[in-house]
Design a protein around this motif. Structure first.
Motif, PDB file in Angstrom:
ATOM      1  N   TYR A 115       0.811  -1.205   0.000  1.00  0.00           N
ATOM      2  CA  TYR A 115       0.000   0.000   0.000  1.00  0.00           C
ATOM      3  C   TYR A 115       0.853   1.267   0.000  1.00  0.00           C
ATOM      4  N   ASP A 116       2.114   1.101  -0.407  1.00  0.00           N
ATOM      5  CA  ASP A 116       2.935   2.278  -0.679  1.00  0.00           C
ATOM      6  C   ASP A 116       2.633   2.647  -2.125  1.00  0.00           C
ATOM      7  N   LEU A 117       1.659   3.518  -2.326  1.00  0.00           N
ATOM      8  CA  LEU A 117       1.098   3.766  -3.648  1.00  0.00           C
ATOM      9  C   LEU A 117       2.039   4.495  -4.595  1.00  0.00           C
ATOM     10  N   GLN A 118       3.126   5.060  -4.062  1.00  0.00           N
ATOM     11  CA  GLN A 118       4.092   5.745  -4.923  1.00  0.00           C
ATOM     12  C   GLN A 118       5.351   4.920  -5.178  1.00  0.00           C
ATOM     13  N   PHE A 119       5.888   4.316  -4.124  1.00  0.00           N
ATOM     14  CA  PHE A 119       7.181   3.633  -4.274  1.00  0.00           C
ATOM     15  C   PHE A 119       7.178   2.223  -3.699  1.00  0.00           C
ATOM     16  N   GLY A 120       6.044   1.550  -3.782  1.00  0.00           N
ATOM     17  CA  GLY A 120       5.969   0.184  -3.273  1.00  0.00           C
ATOM     18  C   GLY A 120       6.875  -0.752  -4.045  1.00  0.00           C
ATOM     19  N   ASP A 121       7.613  -1.607  -3.336  1.00  0.00           N
ATOM     20  CA  ASP A 121       8.577  -2.493  -4.017  1.00  0.00           C
ATOM     21  C   ASP A 121       8.509  -3.938  -3.539  1.00  0.00           C
ATOM     22  N   ILE A 122       7.394  -4.334  -2.938  1.00  0.00           N
ATOM     23  CA  ILE A 122       7.292  -5.702  -2.434  1.00  0.00           C
ATOM     24  C   ILE A 122       7.372  -6.726  -3.563  1.00  0.00           C
ATOM     25  N   SER A 123       6.747  -6.438  -4.694  1.00  0.00           N
ATOM     26  CA  SER A 123       6.803  -7.404  -5.801  1.00  0.00           C
ATOM     27  C   SER A 123       8.227  -7.582  -6.311  1.00  0.00           C
ATOM     28  N   THR A 143      -1.952  -4.461 -10.884  1.00  0.00           N
ATOM     29  CA  THR A 143      -1.640  -3.891  -9.576  1.00  0.00           C
ATOM     30  C   THR A 143      -2.894  -3.252  -8.969  1.00  0.00           C
ATOM     31  N   ILE A 144      -2.709  -2.623  -7.819  1.00  0.00           N
ATOM     32  CA  ILE A 144      -3.807  -1.885  -7.191  1.00  0.00           C
ATOM     33  C   ILE A 144      -4.388  -0.851  -8.148  1.00  0.00           C
ATOM     34  N   ALA A 145      -3.535  -0.237  -8.952  1.00  0.00           N
ATOM     35  CA  ALA A 145      -4.005   0.789  -9.896  1.00  0.00           C
ATOM     36  C   ALA A 145      -4.999   0.208 -10.894  1.00  0.00           C
ATOM     37  N   ASP A 146      -4.774  -1.014 -11.344  1.00  0.00           N
ATOM     38  CA  ASP A 146      -5.702  -1.651 -12.284  1.00  0.00           C
ATOM     39  C   ASP A 146      -7.008  -2.032 -11.593  1.00  0.00           C
ATOM     40  N   LEU A 154     -10.263  -3.554   0.747  1.00  0.00           N
ATOM     41  CA  LEU A 154     -10.013  -4.010   2.115  1.00  0.00           C
ATOM     42  C   LEU A 154     -11.171  -4.858   2.621  1.00  0.00           C
ATOM     43  N   GLN A 155     -12.389  -4.463   2.311  1.00  0.00           N
ATOM     44  CA  GLN A 155     -13.559  -5.224   2.750  1.00  0.00           C
ATOM     45  C   GLN A 155     -13.587  -6.612   2.116  1.00  0.00           C
ATOM     46  N   VAL A 156     -13.311  -6.673   0.806  1.00  0.00           N
ATOM     47  CA  VAL A 156     -13.298  -7.959   0.106  1.00  0.00           C
ATOM     48  C   VAL A 156     -12.153  -8.835   0.622  1.00  0.00           C
ATOM     49  N   ALA A 157     -11.005  -8.228   0.872  1.00  0.00           N
ATOM     50  CA  ALA A 157      -9.858  -8.977   1.387  1.00  0.00           C
ATOM     51  C   ALA A 157     -10.170  -9.613   2.738  1.00  0.00           C
ATOM     52  N   LYS A 158     -10.828  -8.870   3.613  1.00  0.00           N
ATOM     53  CA  LYS A 158     -11.122  -9.384   4.952  1.00  0.00           C
ATOM     54  C   LYS A 158     -12.120 -10.539   4.910  1.00  0.00           C
ATOM     55  N   LYS A 159     -12.932 -10.588   3.856  1.00  0.00           N
ATOM     56  CA  LYS A 159     -13.894 -11.682   3.721  1.00  0.00           C
ATOM     57  C   LYS A 159     -13.276 -12.930   3.093  1.00  0.00           C
ATOM     58  N   ASN A 160     -12.090 -12.798   2.504  1.00  0.00           N
ATOM     59  CA  ASN A 160     -11.516 -13.919   1.758  1.00  0.00           C
ATOM     60  C   ASN A 160     -10.131 -14.343   2.232  1.00  0.00           C
ATOM     61  N   PHE A 161      -9.577 -13.623   3.199  1.00  0.00           N
ATOM     62  CA  PHE A 161      -8.278 -13.975   3.745  1.00  0.00           C
ATOM     63  C   PHE A 161      -8.355 -14.027   5.264  1.00  0.00           C
ATOM     64  N   ASP A 162      -7.553 -14.918   5.834  1.00  0.00           N
ATOM     65  CA  ASP A 162      -7.542 -15.048   7.289  1.00  0.00           C
ATOM     66  C   ASP A 162      -6.748 -13.928   7.946  1.00  0.00           C
ATOM     67  N   PHE A 163      -5.725 -13.452   7.250  1.00  0.00           N
ATOM     68  CA  PHE A 163      -4.897 -12.379   7.807  1.00  0.00           C
ATOM     69  C   PHE A 163      -4.416 -11.494   6.664  1.00  0.00           C
ATOM     70  N   ILE A 164      -4.517 -10.185   6.863  1.00  0.00           N
ATOM     71  CA  ILE A 164      -4.067  -9.217   5.860  1.00  0.00           C
ATOM     72  C   ILE A 164      -3.065  -8.278   6.510  1.00  0.00           C
ATOM     73  N   ILE A 165      -1.901  -8.139   5.887  1.00  0.00           N
ATOM     74  CA  ILE A 165      -0.898  -7.193   6.357  1.00  0.00           C
ATOM     75  C   ILE A 165      -0.794  -6.086   5.314  1.00  0.00           C
ATOM     76  N   VAL A 166      -0.955  -4.851   5.750  1.00  0.00           N
ATOM     77  CA  VAL A 166      -0.907  -3.703   4.847  1.00  0.00           C
ATOM     78  C   VAL A 166       0.394  -2.951   5.096  1.00  0.00           C
ATOM     79  N   ASP A 167       1.280  -2.967   4.105  1.00  0.00           N
ATOM     80  CA  ASP A 167       2.531  -2.206   4.177  1.00  0.00           C
ATOM     81  C   ASP A 167       2.234  -0.817   3.649  1.00  0.00           C
ATOM     82  N   CYS A 168       1.978   0.101   4.573  1.00  0.00           N
ATOM     83  CA  CYS A 168       1.464   1.426   4.213  1.00  0.00           C
ATOM     84  C   CYS A 168       2.587   2.366   3.791  1.00  0.00           C
TER      85      CYS A 168
END
Length: 202
Positions: A96-104, A114-117, A165-179
């Protein structure tokens, strides 16, 4: 449990246990515990079969604090531990670093979407979210990549993020957001929708 020390209790709570009962207390406490759980469920609506994933947002005041590294390793560790309990358990790491995210990139994965799509879709549901995810081949957790270019962050709609976020919480047991670093509209939105928030500092 046949064990009743503090560490066992904490481990149970970390993976979502609502109560903890020692074997020697089963006859006196089990029934009351079940009744309390059913009573709580009835107060907050009937169970639909969806997951009710826990969400942790990682934030920091500045770059270089190790937030992304910690988020990545935490996702891998939680996925590994949950797999020993439930082979169908799912963990999502949201970049969720919308400018410089580099996890991938540190995962050596090349995202096509990506999130943008995802942001461009009129309706975000389970299938749409899954179509934008990458699965880490070793860590066995899922990644929602950040936009590929910094200026894409200007077009991310708050309502789309909230729906993700709402859809993720319904389909995943744990969500970590790297803000993204600092407090802004995007990071506050993630914090407001989280069960836990952690500030990483050095």
């Amino acid at each position: 449990s046949i064990y009743d020390n503090g560490e066992d209790l904490k481990t149970a709570m970390r993976v979502g246990a609502k109560d903890f009962i020692s074997n020697r207390d089963i006859e006196t406490k089990l029934l009351d515990s079940v009744i309390d759980l059913i009573d709580t469920k009835s107060k907050f609506g009937s169970y639909t079969g969806d997951k009710h994933g826990k969400m942790l947002t990682m934030i920091s005041a500045k770059g270089g604090a190790g937030k992304t590294t910690l988020s990545f390793n935490l996702a891998a560790d939680i996925a590994q531990k949950l797999a020993t309990i439930d082979e169908n358990a799912k963990v999502l790491l949201m970049d969720y670093d919308l400018q410089f995210g580099d996890i991938s990139y540190i995962s050596t994965l090349k995202p096509k979407r990506t999130i943008a799509d995802l942001n461009e879709l009129e309706d975000i549901d389970k299938d749409a979210l899954e179509a934008h995810l990458l699965q880490h081949p070793v860590g066995k957790f899922w990644i929602l990549p950040a936009p590929l270019k910094p200026h894409y962050s200007d077009f991310i709609k708050p309502d789309a993020i909230r729906k993700m976020l709402q859809v993720a919480k319904k389909n995943f047991d744990f969500i970590i957001v790297d803000c993204m670093q600092g407090f802004n509209k995007a990071s506050i939105l993630a914090i407001q929708n989280s069960d836990f928030s952690t500030v990483v500092a050095n």
